[in-house]
Design an enzyme around this catalytic site. Structure first.
Site, PDB file in Angstrom:
ATOM      1  N   ASP A  76     -19.159 140.464 -16.210  1.00 13.26           N
ATOM      2  CA  ASP A  76     -17.839 139.913 -16.554  1.00 13.26           C
ATOM      3  C   ASP A  76     -16.711 140.671 -15.859  1.00 13.26           C
ATOM      4  O   ASP A  76     -15.731 140.059 -15.410  1.00 13.26           O
ATOM      5  CB  ASP A  76     -17.632 139.794 -18.077  1.00 13.26           C
ATOM      6  CG  ASP A  76     -18.100 141.008 -18.854  1.00 13.26           C
ATOM      7  OD1 ASP A  76     -18.688 141.920 -18.254  1.00 13.26           O
ATOM      8  OD2 ASP A  76     -17.872 141.040 -20.081  1.00 13.26           O
ATOM      9  N   ASP A 105     -24.441 134.691 -30.121  1.00 15.43           N
ATOM     10  CA  ASP A 105     -23.693 135.112 -31.316  1.00 15.43           C
ATOM     11  C   ASP A 105     -22.318 134.441 -31.362  1.00 15.43           C
ATOM     12  O   ASP A 105     -21.360 134.993 -31.878  1.00 15.43           O
ATOM     13  CB  ASP A 105     -23.550 136.638 -31.338  1.00 15.43           C
ATOM     14  CG  ASP A 105     -22.895 137.190 -30.075  1.00 15.43           C
ATOM     15  OD1 ASP A 105     -22.750 136.428 -29.098  1.00 15.43           O
ATOM     16  OD2 ASP A 105     -22.526 138.378 -30.063  1.00 15.43           O
ATOM     17  N   SER A 114     -22.384 146.149 -26.921  1.00 12.11           N
ATOM     18  CA  SER A 114     -21.175 146.999 -26.936  1.00 12.11           C
ATOM     19  C   SER A 114     -20.991 147.760 -28.239  1.00 12.11           C
ATOM     20  O   SER A 114     -20.031 148.518 -28.362  1.00 12.11           O
ATOM     21  CB  SER A 114     -19.922 146.169 -26.699  1.00 12.11           C
ATOM     22  OG  SER A 114     -20.111 145.217 -25.720  1.00 12.11           O
ATOM     23  N   ASP A 155     -34.175 136.176 -23.257  1.00 16.21           N
ATOM     24  CA  ASP A 155     -34.548 137.444 -22.641  1.00 16.21           C
ATOM     25  C   ASP A 155     -35.247 138.268 -23.728  1.00 16.21           C
ATOM     26  O   ASP A 155     -35.358 137.817 -24.859  1.00 16.21           O
ATOM     27  CB  ASP A 155     -33.226 138.130 -22.231  1.00 16.21           C
ATOM     28  CG  ASP A 155     -33.417 139.276 -21.263  1.00 16.21           C
ATOM     29  OD1 ASP A 155     -34.463 139.331 -20.606  1.00 16.21           O
ATOM     30  OD2 ASP A 155     -32.496 140.103 -21.143  1.00 16.21           O
TER      31      ASP A 155
HETATM   32  C1  UD1 Z   1     -20.293 141.962 -24.160  1.00 14.28           C
HETATM   33  C2  UD1 Z   1     -19.517 140.641 -24.138  1.00 14.28           C
HETATM   34  C3  UD1 Z   1     -20.352 139.561 -23.497  1.00 14.28           C
HETATM   35  C4  UD1 Z   1     -20.800 139.962 -22.100  1.00 14.28           C
HETATM   36  C5  UD1 Z   1     -21.470 141.326 -22.140  1.00 14.28           C
HETATM   37  C6  UD1 Z   1     -21.760 141.828 -20.743  1.00 14.28           C
HETATM   38  C7  UD1 Z   1     -17.920 140.424 -25.971  1.00 14.28           C
HETATM   39  C8  UD1 Z   1     -17.706 140.024 -27.379  1.00 14.28           C
HETATM   40  N1  UD1 Z   1     -19.176 140.251 -25.480  1.00 14.28           N
HETATM   41  O1  UD1 Z   1     -21.517 141.790 -24.822  1.00 14.28           O
HETATM   42  O2  UD1 Z   1     -19.620 138.354 -23.416  1.00 14.28           O
HETATM   43  O3  UD1 Z   1     -21.729 139.017 -21.596  1.00 14.28           O
HETATM   44  O4  UD1 Z   1     -20.630 142.290 -22.813  1.00 14.28           O
HETATM   45  O5  UD1 Z   1     -20.718 142.415 -20.135  1.00 14.28           O
HETATM   46  O6  UD1 Z   1     -17.022 140.865 -25.303  1.00 14.28           O
HETATM   47  N2  UD1 Z   1     -28.609 139.774 -24.009  1.00 14.28           N
HETATM   48  C9  UD1 Z   1     -29.623 139.613 -23.073  1.00 14.28           C
HETATM   49  N3  UD1 Z   1     -30.439 140.672 -22.793  1.00 14.28           N
HETATM   50  C10 UD1 Z   1     -30.300 141.878 -23.397  1.00 14.28           C
HETATM   51  C11 UD1 Z   1     -29.243 142.054 -24.328  1.00 14.28           C
HETATM   52  C12 UD1 Z   1     -28.415 140.986 -24.601  1.00 14.28           C
HETATM   53  O7  UD1 Z   1     -29.772 138.527 -22.515  1.00 14.28           O
HETATM   54  O8  UD1 Z   1     -31.092 142.781 -23.115  1.00 14.28           O
HETATM   55  C13 UD1 Z   1     -27.731 138.624 -24.282  1.00 14.28           C
HETATM   56  C14 UD1 Z   1     -27.464 138.392 -25.753  1.00 14.28           C
HETATM   57  O9  UD1 Z   1     -28.440 137.530 -26.281  1.00 14.28           O
HETATM   58  C15 UD1 Z   1     -26.092 137.731 -25.723  1.00 14.28           C
HETATM   59  C16 UD1 Z   1     -25.413 138.373 -24.509  1.00 14.28           C
HETATM   60  O10 UD1 Z   1     -26.449 138.909 -23.707  1.00 14.28           O
HETATM   61  O11 UD1 Z   1     -26.205 136.361 -25.503  1.00 14.28           O
HETATM   62  C17 UD1 Z   1     -24.443 139.472 -24.909  1.00 14.28           C
HETATM   63  O12 UD1 Z   1     -25.114 140.451 -25.657  1.00 14.28           O
HETATM   64  P1  UD1 Z   1     -24.502 141.132 -26.968  1.00 14.28           P
HETATM   65  O13 UD1 Z   1     -25.522 142.024 -27.533  1.00 14.28           O
HETATM   66  O14 UD1 Z   1     -23.906 140.126 -27.853  1.00 14.28           O
HETATM   67  O15 UD1 Z   1     -23.416 142.076 -26.323  1.00 14.28           O
HETATM   68  P2  UD1 Z   1     -21.817 142.088 -26.370  1.00 14.28           P
HETATM   69  O16 UD1 Z   1     -21.424 143.447 -26.727  1.00 14.28           O
HETATM   70  O17 UD1 Z   1     -21.269 140.977 -27.176  1.00 14.28           O
HETATM   71 MN    MN Z   2     -21.985 139.535 -28.388  1.00 13.88          MN
END
Ligand code: UD1
Ligand code: MN
Length: 480
Positions: A324, A243, A355, A175
């Site tokens: 989720d 990650d 987050s 994305d």
């Molecule tokens: C948290 C959760 C994650 C969940 C998300 C949505 C934890 C540690 N992580 O994300 O499992 O899916 O909330 O409720 O609890 N991403 C995109 N597009 C974007 C931004 C991010 O596809 O615009 C992808 C990232 O590459 C990654 C995933 O979404 O694979 C989660 O993003 P991240 O930034 O890691 O957010 P968390 O806070 O970990």
């Molecule tokens: Mn994450």
């Protein structure tokens, strides 16, 4: 002048009447004024109260607005810092990693072609004779966005996958259109299937700091759809994020889970994650590495999803945001459980993400990643099916000595290696959980990791079950 007796009596009567009249008049005037002044005072008090209330409401509104503004300023500031950091990292990565890239970066139109070609190649490959007839293929889909460090996730995954390349093909969906991340991903050549998601518009009215959750959700729908479409023969997929790092037995675990899920319809997922899996409160021994539980709480963070559940239930109603938490709603969960391990098979290194970093520093970074290579194919996991598990689990827990949280902390009855604490209200649960370093929140009334309302942990080396009363009737969605 003399007056007769009759005259005096008359005078006295008249005087008495006059005095009574005056007294009555005074009484009414006084009484009447009293009422009036009480009324007026009350009315004035009410008006003053209303005025104060209005002022307080205005102040609250102003504060709320300032808070929102502050939040969005912080988010912007954080975003700017992140971007700066990212470009620094990417320029470092460019310097070190670009030479490893096998293919010349293609022009944008050519790229689309390359993507399609790769996909076709991969589909053909999955259905090629490299995979034995009876060998289960479980594709792994990874969502990526703007982290070039997705390489850490992939490299570790390839390491544990070893030669099982065809059984566990990897598809990465990107994305966000982040060029440096794309460069890193393309560097993997045909080791991965690369697909790209064009971000969709976020619904109007979503506040700036929530936008990320909507982006993730729409990307998830795309990524999961792609994974099932590209591997049409696969009956299940493993879902990872960019990650996440995996344990040595990650794939062996999910293969066993796939088989288990096929035997028990009351299981709708298997996860690699223990929400309360902090190093100090899990059983980190070799035996502990083999412990698995049923859980009413959907953990995510490395999980197995069956095609049938995706196609028949989830895909058509996938939510625009907070996917989720949506999975944790009774409407989706339908009283089904997930399997989760005592010691997590994944850990996250994504400190800066949607987050924010606070939760990472206070909790996530302390989650223990299992380091034993458990051979799950040799384990009898039939104890985890609902028919075998529920009664045994309940009998085990409710047969234990009942202690208070104070007694647990004081290590009362040290010889009892397993004990129980009871909670009857959300607040009691939170108080106990806090003292035991567990997560205190509820989603749809379910505490993290709970099964039949019971949460288990280790406290100073002994097993503790935090349970509702034995006549428990089910989760209360109002608990939050
Ligand atoms: C948290 C959760 C994650 C969940 C998300 C949505 C934890 C540690 N992580 O994300 O499992 O899916 O909330 O409720 O609890 N991403 C995109 N597009 C974007 C931004 C991010 O596809 O615009 C992808 C990232 O590459 C990654 C995933 O979404 O694979 C989660 O993003 P991240 O930034 O890691 O957010 P968390 O806070 O970990
Ligand atoms: Mn994450």
């Amino acid at each position: 002048m003399s007056y007769g007796r009759g005259w005096r009596v008359n005078h006295l009567v008249v005087l008495a009447l006059c005095l009574s009249a005056i007294w009555i008049f005074m009484y009414y005037v006084a009484y009447g004024t009293g009422i009036t002044s009480t009324d007026t005072r009350e009315v004035r008090q009410q008006e003053q109260l209303q005025e104060r209330l209005q002022k307080v409401t205005m102040m609250l509104k102003d504060n709320h607005r300032s808070l929102e503004k502050l939040k969005s300023d912080i988010m912007d500031y954080r975003g700017n810092l992140l971007n700066k950091l990212r470009s620094e990292i990417s320029s470092q990565l460019k310097a070190t990693e670009v030479p490893m890239i096998a293919k010349e970066p293609a022009a944008p139109q050519q790229m689309e072609k390359v993507v399609k070609e790769e996909v076709i190649e991969k589909v053909v490959e999955t259905e090629s004779p490299h995979v034995a007839e009876d060998e289960t293929v479980i594709p792994i889909v990874i969502t990526a966005c703007n982290r070039p460090s997705v390489s850490r996730c992939l490299d570790r995954l390839f390491e544990v996958r070893d030669d099982k390349v065809d059984q566990f093909p990897v598809i990465v969906s990107q994305d966000c259109g982040h060029k440096d991340t794309e460069t890193v991903l393309r560097g993997y050549g045909d080791k991965i299937t690369y697909v790209k998601h064009d971000p969709e518009p976020v619904p109007g009215g979503v506040s700036s700091h929530m936008v990320g959750y909507y982006k993730i959700s729409s990307h998830y729908k795309f990524a999961l759809t792609q994974a099932f479409e590209h591997f049409p023969k696969a009956d299940a997929i493993i879902i990872l994020e960019d990650d996440i790092e995996v344990s040595p037995d990650f794939l062996s675990y999910f293969l066993a889970m796939y088989k288990l899920l096929n035997e028990d319809d009351s299981l709708w997922c298997a996860s690699a994650w223990n929400d309360n899996g902090l190093t100090d409160i899990v059983d980190g021994t070799e035996k502990g590495a083999e412990l698995l539980y049923r859980s009413d709480f959907f953990p995510g963070l490395g999980w197995l999803l069956k095609r049938s559940i995706w196609e028949k239930e989830l895909s058509s109603k996938w939510p625009p945001g907070f996917w989720d938490d949506w999975m944790r709603d009774p409407a989706q969960r339908k009283e089904r459980a997930c399997i989760r391990p005592e010691v997590s098979r994944t850990s996250t290194f994504g400190k800066t993400g949607v987050s924010g970093g606070q939760f990472f520093d206070s909790h996530l970074k302390f989650i223990k990643l299992n380091d034993y290579s458990v051979d799950w194919s040799s384990k009898d996991l039939s104890y985890l099916t609902k028919d075998n598990y529920d009664r045994t689990f309940k009998e085990r827990v409710y047969g234990l000595p009942l202690l208070t949280i104070g007694e647990i902390i004081e290590n009362k009855m040290p010889d009892a290696r397993e004990v129980r604490i009871e909670y009857a209200t959300a607040q009691t649960f939170k108080d106990v959980a806090k003292k035991l370093h567990l997560m205190t929140d509820f989603k749809a009334g379910v505490p993290r990791t709970a099964y039949m309302g019971i949460v288990t942990t280790l406290y100073k080396g002994r097993r503790v079950f935090i349970s509702p009363p034995e006549n428990w009737k089910g989760y209360d969605e109002k608990w939050s």
